[in-house]
Design an enzyme around this catalytic site. Structure first.
Site, PDB file in Angstrom:
ATOM      1  N   ASN A  69      51.725  46.343   0.193  1.00 13.25           N
ATOM      2  CA  ASN A  69      51.707  44.962   0.669  1.00 13.25           C
ATOM      3  C   ASN A  69      50.661  44.124  -0.063  1.00 13.25           C
ATOM      4  OD1 ASN A  69      51.939  42.579   2.147  1.00 13.25           O
ATOM      5  ND2 ASN A  69      52.166  43.619   4.093  1.00 13.25           N
ATOM      6  N   ASP A  70      49.396  44.329   0.260  1.00 10.79           N
ATOM      7  CA  ASP A  70      48.344  43.505  -0.325  1.00 10.79           C
ATOM      8  C   ASP A  70      48.317  43.584  -1.852  1.00 10.79           C
ATOM      9  OD1 ASP A  70      47.395  42.641   2.197  1.00 10.79           O
ATOM     10  OD2 ASP A  70      46.294  44.524   2.439  1.00 10.79           O
ATOM     11  N   VAL A  71      48.639  44.750  -2.408  1.00 14.46           N
ATOM     12  CA  VAL A  71      48.530  44.939  -3.857  1.00 14.46           C
ATOM     13  C   VAL A  71      49.686  44.292  -4.602  1.00 14.46           C
ATOM     14  CG1 VAL A  71      47.218  47.070  -3.601  1.00 14.46           C
ATOM     15  CG2 VAL A  71      49.712  47.183  -3.775  1.00 14.46           C
ATOM     16  N   THR A  72      50.652  43.694  -3.865  1.00 17.03           N
ATOM     17  CA  THR A  72      51.767  42.989  -4.511  1.00 17.03           C
ATOM     18  C   THR A  72      51.779  41.508  -4.149  1.00 17.03           C
ATOM     19  OG1 THR A  72      53.290  43.444  -2.667  1.00 17.03           O
ATOM     20  CG2 THR A  72      53.178  45.083  -4.440  1.00 17.03           C
ATOM     21  N   ALA A  95      44.850  43.738   4.861  1.00 16.15           N
ATOM     22  CA  ALA A  95      43.756  42.785   4.675  1.00 16.15           C
ATOM     23  C   ALA A  95      43.898  41.582   5.598  1.00 16.15           C
ATOM     24  CB  ALA A  95      43.710  42.318   3.223  1.00 16.15           C
TER      25      ALA A  95
END
Length: 467
Positions: free
Chosen positions: A394-397, A435
């Site tokens: 999620n956050d890393v994309t 996050a």
């Protein structure tokens, strides 16, 4: 055993530890690296027992019993732990290293003659310095690792727990520990020793509580480094070369890894320690409802798109780990390759809950090493790919990390999945990432959401590909 032979064996052990770290730097050589590490540790243990061999059978019985008990528990945990629980297991192991440092330092304080560092009430000044630093780092590591374990295991909220005036409290406690260390080295007062220990225990917990779940990979590697320095400090107290070498290797490698993790998030080490992702601004952003429409698809739609693609890049995340979907994912990739589709895996450095988490899971599923790429090696290829298949990341994309200056993840390097022709995103719902930030990728025109359990959805895609 003579001191010269012991020194030579400790040197051999240290070389094997270095080779172990070298081997663990690559998935293809990780098994060999593990073997080097185990052989090196075996040599170090046997040498230590030979050098400090007790004269009575009761001591031998206690030593053998301790090794058997600890080794048995470790073997059982290694064989039964789920891969999804690996991050908290690592944190638990770090806590034990810190606790061991505290116990050894206490033993040296009350029986200095057994360690060759003086007599009761007359301990060498150098040993007092080593002892106090070792116990401070060890105690900090213990409670910090316990909090990290609780956050990773779900016993405590992964969101930052912000305490009032926490920075001032941390500074005051840190200064107090330094002053107590100085006072202890000049007086060898046991009460000062325990004051250092208690303050470090409290500080360790207070420092980790405000750190959010998205920063956990950094926390795990940081605690790994601390455990190494604690071991090295106690190694000096014991005069054990192998422990000094091992502690220094673990401490330095953990520090380097923490730096790499921070660089991967475009954050400084200090900013992570002072407060993690998911603070007030992130929580507020995550709490807002977003009623923008999204494009929703089914397993059959995903199978059709990927079967007719020329190139598919798979992006795994923690959701894949929770669902244990790595084996189904590899099966899906194998079917796609039979159809002539080029398949690659894109790994973000902080995907999951510990460094290398996704690499471990993919290796468990026997995914070929040459298909797995790090962010900097594959990010430019998304624009030439037909499909980006995001499973649990999620956050890393999140593309807002590149555009939204108000976002708490702004500036963090992310995978450029939005550049692919089509983005297939498996997720249980529309909740924000770890996050606390909503992912703008969900609302892009080229994104198709596949709602459901990651493993079940992937298995349904596999069935659709087989038809």
């Amino acid at each position: 055993m003579s001191a010269d032979i012991a020194a030579l064996l400790y040197l051999v052990s240290g070389v094997l530890f270095i080779l172990a770290l070298r081997g663990l730097s690559s998935p293809s050589s990780s098994r060999q690296g593990n073997m080097f590490g185990m052989v090196g540790m075996g040599i170090a243990i046997v040498t230590t027992l030979a050098v400090a061999a007790p004269s009575d059978w009761i001591s031998w019985l206690l030593i053998v019993g301790g090794i058997g008990l600890g080794g048995g528990i470790g073997a059982y945990m290694a064989r039964t732990v789920k891969m999804t629980d690996m991050p908290q297991l690592v944190a638990a192991f770090h806590s034990l290293v810190g606790l061991a440092a505290v116990f050894v330092a206490a033993a040296a304080l009350y029986a200095p003659e057994a360690f060759g560092i003086g007599a009761p009430g007359h301990i060498h000044a150098q040993a007092l310095v080593e002892m106090s630093i070792g116990v401070a780092i060890g105690a900090f590591t213990f409670t910090g690792s316990v909090i990290a374990f609780a956050k990773l295991n779900g016993n405590m909220s992964g969101k930052p727990i912000i305490l009032p005036a926490r920075h001032a409290i941390h500074i005051v406690m840190g200064v107090a520990i330094v002053l107590l260390v100085w006072a202890f080295t000049t007086s060898a007062d046991p009460w000062l020793f325990w004051a250092i220990t208690i303050l470090a225990l409290v500080l360790g917990g207070l420092m980790i509580i405000p750190i959010g779940g998205a920063d956990m990979p950094v926390v795990v590697s940081m605690l790994n480094s601390y455990s190494g320095w604690a071991a090295a400090g106690i190694g000096f107290t014991l005069g054990n070369t192998a422990l000094i070498i091992t502690g220094a290797l673990v401490g330095s490698s953990g520090a380097i890894l923490s730096y790499i993790m921070c660089k991967a998030m475009n954050r400084s080490f200090i900013s992570v320690i002072l407060g993690g992702f998911g603070g007030d601004s992130a929580a507020a952003a995550g709490a807002e409802e977003d009623d923008r429409p999204v494009k929703q698809g089914a397993a059959e739609d995903a199978a059709f798109l990927m079967k007719n693609a020329g190139k598919v890049i798979i992006v795994p995340g923690y959701g894949m780990a929770v669902a244990q979907a790595q084996h189904a994912l590899r099966e899906m990739a194998d079917l796609l390759k039979k159809e002539g589709v080029t398949v690659k895996y894109a790994i973000h450095p902080v995907a999951g809950r510990m460094p290398g988490h996704m690499n471990v899971l993919l290796a468990e599923a026997n995914v070929p090493y040459d298909e797995v790429f790090e962010l900097e090696d594959i990010n430019s290829e998304f624009a030439q790919s037909d499909v980006a298949f995001v499973i649990g990341a999620n956050d890393v994309t999140n593309p807002s990390a590149k555009t939204d200056k108000t976002s708490p993840i702004y500036g963090m390097p992310v995978l450029n999945v939005e550049d692919a022709g089509t983005v297939l995103f498996i997720k249980r719902g529309m909740s924000a990432g770890y996050a606390g930030v909503q992912n703008e990728l969900f609302y892009r025109d080229n994104t198709m959401m596949l709602f459901g359990d990651a493993k079940k959805m992937t298995e349904d895609i596999v069935k659709a590909l087989g038809h």
